[in-house]
Design a protein around this motif. Sequence first.
Motif, PDB file in Angstrom:
ATOM      1  N   ALA A   1      13.525 -18.469  21.140  1.00  0.00           N
ATOM      2  CA  ALA A   1      14.820 -19.099  21.363  1.00  0.00           C
ATOM      3  C   ALA A   1      14.663 -20.574  21.721  1.00  0.00           C
ATOM      4  O   ALA A   1      15.404 -21.435  21.226  1.00  0.00           O
ATOM      5  CB  ALA A   1      15.575 -18.360  22.472  1.00  0.00           C
ATOM      6  N   ARG A   2      13.696 -20.888  22.569  1.00  0.00           N
ATOM      7  CA  ARG A   2      13.489 -22.292  22.953  1.00  0.00           C
ATOM      8  C   ARG A   2      12.979 -23.114  21.768  1.00  0.00           C
ATOM      9  O   ARG A   2      13.355 -24.284  21.607  1.00  0.00           O
ATOM     10  CB  ARG A   2      12.515 -22.362  24.126  1.00  0.00           C
ATOM     11  CG  ARG A   2      13.133 -21.915  25.454  1.00  0.00           C
ATOM     12  CD  ARG A   2      12.097 -21.763  26.544  1.00  0.00           C
ATOM     13  NE  ARG A   2      11.349 -23.006  26.768  1.00  0.00           N
ATOM     14  CZ  ARG A   2      10.269 -23.074  27.546  1.00  0.00           C
ATOM     15  NH1 ARG A   2       9.823 -21.980  28.167  1.00  0.00           N
ATOM     16  NH2 ARG A   2       9.645 -24.220  27.713  1.00  0.00           N
TER      17      ARG A   2
ATOM     18  N   HIS B   1       1.507 -13.416  21.673  1.00  0.00           N
ATOM     19  CA  HIS B   1       1.677 -14.852  21.487  1.00  0.00           C
ATOM     20  C   HIS B   1       1.788 -15.637  22.793  1.00  0.00           C
ATOM     21  O   HIS B   1       1.448 -16.823  22.835  1.00  0.00           O
ATOM     22  CB  HIS B   1       2.900 -15.114  20.604  1.00  0.00           C
ATOM     23  CG  HIS B   1       2.714 -14.643  19.201  1.00  0.00           C
ATOM     24  ND1 HIS B   1       3.281 -13.490  18.718  1.00  0.00           N
ATOM     25  CD2 HIS B   1       1.981 -15.153  18.185  1.00  0.00           C
ATOM     26  CE1 HIS B   1       2.930 -13.323  17.455  1.00  0.00           C
ATOM     27  NE2 HIS B   1       2.138 -14.304  17.114  1.00  0.00           N
ATOM     28  N   GLU B   2       2.264 -15.012  23.866  1.00  0.00           N
ATOM     29  CA  GLU B   2       2.429 -15.758  25.108  1.00  0.00           C
ATOM     30  C   GLU B   2       1.088 -16.149  25.729  1.00  0.00           C
ATOM     31  O   GLU B   2       1.036 -17.038  26.590  1.00  0.00           O
ATOM     32  CB  GLU B   2       3.257 -14.962  26.119  1.00  0.00           C
ATOM     33  CG  GLU B   2       2.545 -13.784  26.749  1.00  0.00           C
ATOM     34  CD  GLU B   2       3.344 -13.176  27.897  1.00  0.00           C
ATOM     35  OE1 GLU B   2       4.208 -13.872  28.451  1.00  0.00           O
ATOM     36  OE2 GLU B   2       3.080 -12.005  28.227  1.00  0.00           O
ATOM     37  N   ARG B   3      -0.009 -15.530  25.283  1.00  0.00           N
ATOM     38  CA  ARG B   3      -1.321 -15.833  25.871  1.00  0.00           C
ATOM     39  C   ARG B   3      -1.948 -17.108  25.316  1.00  0.00           C
ATOM     40  O   ARG B   3      -2.911 -17.621  25.886  1.00  0.00           O
ATOM     41  CB  ARG B   3      -2.273 -14.650  25.643  1.00  0.00           C
ATOM     42  CG  ARG B   3      -1.800 -13.354  26.253  1.00  0.00           C
ATOM     43  CD  ARG B   3      -2.932 -12.410  26.595  1.00  0.00           C
ATOM     44  NE  ARG B   3      -3.808 -12.101  25.492  1.00  0.00           N
ATOM     45  CZ  ARG B   3      -3.645 -11.065  24.663  1.00  0.00           C
ATOM     46  NH1 ARG B   3      -2.591 -10.271  24.811  1.00  0.00           N
ATOM     47  NH2 ARG B   3      -4.495 -10.830  23.698  1.00  0.00           N
ATOM     48  N   PHE B   4      -1.420 -17.622  24.215  1.00  0.00           N
ATOM     49  CA  PHE B   4      -1.975 -18.859  23.666  1.00  0.00           C
ATOM     50  C   PHE B   4      -1.547 -20.051  24.520  1.00  0.00           C
ATOM     51  O   PHE B   4      -0.430 -20.084  25.056  1.00  0.00           O
ATOM     52  CB  PHE B   4      -1.505 -19.069  22.226  1.00  0.00           C
ATOM     53  CG  PHE B   4      -2.080 -18.075  21.251  1.00  0.00           C
ATOM     54  CD1 PHE B   4      -3.420 -18.134  20.885  1.00  0.00           C
ATOM     55  CD2 PHE B   4      -1.278 -17.085  20.690  1.00  0.00           C
ATOM     56  CE1 PHE B   4      -3.953 -17.218  19.982  1.00  0.00           C
ATOM     57  CE2 PHE B   4      -1.798 -16.161  19.790  1.00  0.00           C
ATOM     58  CZ  PHE B   4      -3.142 -16.229  19.437  1.00  0.00           C
ATOM     59  N   THR B   5      -2.427 -21.045  24.621  1.00  0.00           N
ATOM     60  CA  THR B   5      -2.148 -22.239  25.414  1.00  0.00           C
ATOM     61  C   THR B   5      -2.483 -23.491  24.606  1.00  0.00           C
ATOM     62  O   THR B   5      -3.261 -23.425  23.640  1.00  0.00           O
ATOM     63  CB  THR B   5      -2.983 -22.261  26.701  1.00  0.00           C
ATOM     64  OG1 THR B   5      -4.371 -22.457  26.352  1.00  0.00           O
ATOM     65  CG2 THR B   5      -2.839 -20.956  27.486  1.00  0.00           C
TER      66      THR B   5
ATOM     67  N   CYS C   1       5.090 -18.226  20.075  1.00  0.00           N
ATOM     68  CA  CYS C   1       4.185 -18.914  21.000  1.00  0.00           C
ATOM     69  C   CYS C   1       4.994 -19.837  21.917  1.00  0.00           C
ATOM     70  O   CYS C   1       6.093 -20.272  21.568  1.00  0.00           O
ATOM     71  CB  CYS C   1       3.166 -19.749  20.226  1.00  0.00           C
ATOM     72  SG  CYS C   1       1.948 -18.789  19.292  1.00  0.00           S
ATOM     73  N   PRO C   2       4.434 -20.192  23.075  1.00  0.00           N
ATOM     74  CA  PRO C   2       5.120 -21.144  23.962  1.00  0.00           C
ATOM     75  C   PRO C   2       5.397 -22.461  23.237  1.00  0.00           C
ATOM     76  O   PRO C   2       4.629 -22.879  22.364  1.00  0.00           O
ATOM     77  CB  PRO C   2       4.113 -21.333  25.105  1.00  0.00           C
ATOM     78  CG  PRO C   2       3.296 -20.083  25.113  1.00  0.00           C
ATOM     79  CD  PRO C   2       3.187 -19.664  23.678  1.00  0.00           C
ATOM     80  N   PRO C   3       6.490 -23.132  23.594  1.00  0.00           N
ATOM     81  CA  PRO C   3       6.835 -24.385  22.924  1.00  0.00           C
ATOM     82  C   PRO C   3       5.741 -25.444  22.952  1.00  0.00           C
ATOM     83  O   PRO C   3       5.588 -26.205  21.994  1.00  0.00           O
ATOM     84  CB  PRO C   3       8.080 -24.846  23.690  1.00  0.00           C
ATOM     85  CG  PRO C   3       8.718 -23.585  24.145  1.00  0.00           C
ATOM     86  CD  PRO C   3       7.566 -22.687  24.507  1.00  0.00           C
ATOM     87  N   ASP C   4       4.944 -25.516  24.037  1.00  0.00           N
ATOM     88  CA  ASP C   4       3.879 -26.525  24.063  1.00  0.00           C
ATOM     89  C   ASP C   4       2.752 -26.189  23.095  1.00  0.00           C
ATOM     90  O   ASP C   4       2.050 -27.085  22.610  1.00  0.00           O
ATOM     91  CB  ASP C   4       3.354 -26.750  25.488  1.00  0.00           C
ATOM     92  CG  ASP C   4       2.936 -25.481  26.207  1.00  0.00           C
ATOM     93  OD1 ASP C   4       2.980 -24.389  25.607  1.00  0.00           O
ATOM     94  OD2 ASP C   4       2.561 -25.574  27.398  1.00  0.00           O
ATOM     95  N   VAL C   5       2.584 -24.917  22.767  1.00  0.00           N
ATOM     96  CA  VAL C   5       1.610 -24.528  21.740  1.00  0.00           C
ATOM     97  C   VAL C   5       2.133 -24.909  20.358  1.00  0.00           C
ATOM     98  O   VAL C   5       1.400 -25.448  19.521  1.00  0.00           O
ATOM     99  CB  VAL C   5       1.315 -23.016  21.816  1.00  0.00           C
ATOM    100  CG1 VAL C   5       0.476 -22.556  20.618  1.00  0.00           C
ATOM    101  CG2 VAL C   5       0.607 -22.678  23.116  1.00  0.00           C
TER     102      VAL C   5
END
Length: 331
Positions: free
Chosen positions: A184-185, A205-209, A231-235
């Motif tokens: 969503a973000r 996917h949340e584990r990627f940095t 994945c997180p937006p910074d990834v």
Amino acid sequence: MLYAPAVARAALPLPHLYDRVARHVPAIEWPALAADIAAILDLKARRNAILLAHNYQAPEIFHTVADIVGDSLALAREAAATEADVIVLAGVHFMAETAKVLNPDKVVLIPDEKAGCSLAESIRPEDVLALKARHPGVPVVTYVNTSAAVKAVSDVCCTSGNAKKVVEALGVPKVIMIPDEYLARNIAAQTHVEIVTWNGRCEVHERFTPLDIADIRDIYPDVTVIAHPECPPDVVAASDFAGSTAEMVGFVAARRPRRVALVTECSMGDNVAVHYPEIDFVKPCNLCPHMKRITLGNIRRALETMSPEVTVDPALLAGARASVERMLAIR
């Protein structure tokens, strides 16, 4: 028979299928797999069954017994169109439920009922109703990674591949988008539509940095990094491209980078690599424990026993089907 690295191709059972997975399956292991594969192919023919396999399935499933492969959107479209009597879903439970919603009169099998999804488990129908109460009149866009019960109280579904299109097709200034916070973000960054999020996340996917991406680039300066939008937006920001699994495949096919890193589930890279032996696939991946519950052995047992069969409460069918069909109507 002894199987050595130089084993003759003709000595292997089903050699035409082994060619597809030779990069990932040692020749010594193939005869055992081939027995299940041969049985599955025979059972599918006798049952008038079709096997739908998600892109995260292991190569020995994806490239040998699957009839249709793809992302959630592709599998939903095929489930809606199939004339088979039996649908076997090589994926996770919400995908099989979606196939049943679209085919209530067909038999839908899931080889392992415990093949779940952290996103689907992160939200309940009552959570959706509470969001609606807090945001009156705001439509709910529900990721397909949800239960039929959640879909039934939503307005329209989406996948990672068509989320932006679905959000903008509603023609409203604000939507609720559930349950994946990161998807969503990431979509919110691409549109002027205001998006209310939920705190669900994909455990893969949340584990990627961003540090993972930086490390890959340090080792392989010429690498092209492709991330999944769960994945997180910074990834995503640290990557060269972000897209659904189908969009990842399309990017690789069109661009043919010399070296690529697919920031997603491990089997995705293995499955794409089969078609592009000239590309070096770096593997910064995480395994999905739920997808890996599906095996050739339990696919065979599902077709032999016609179980476990997926059912959906008839009271939920109309609402869930409407949400999925609204998505499928958006091209």
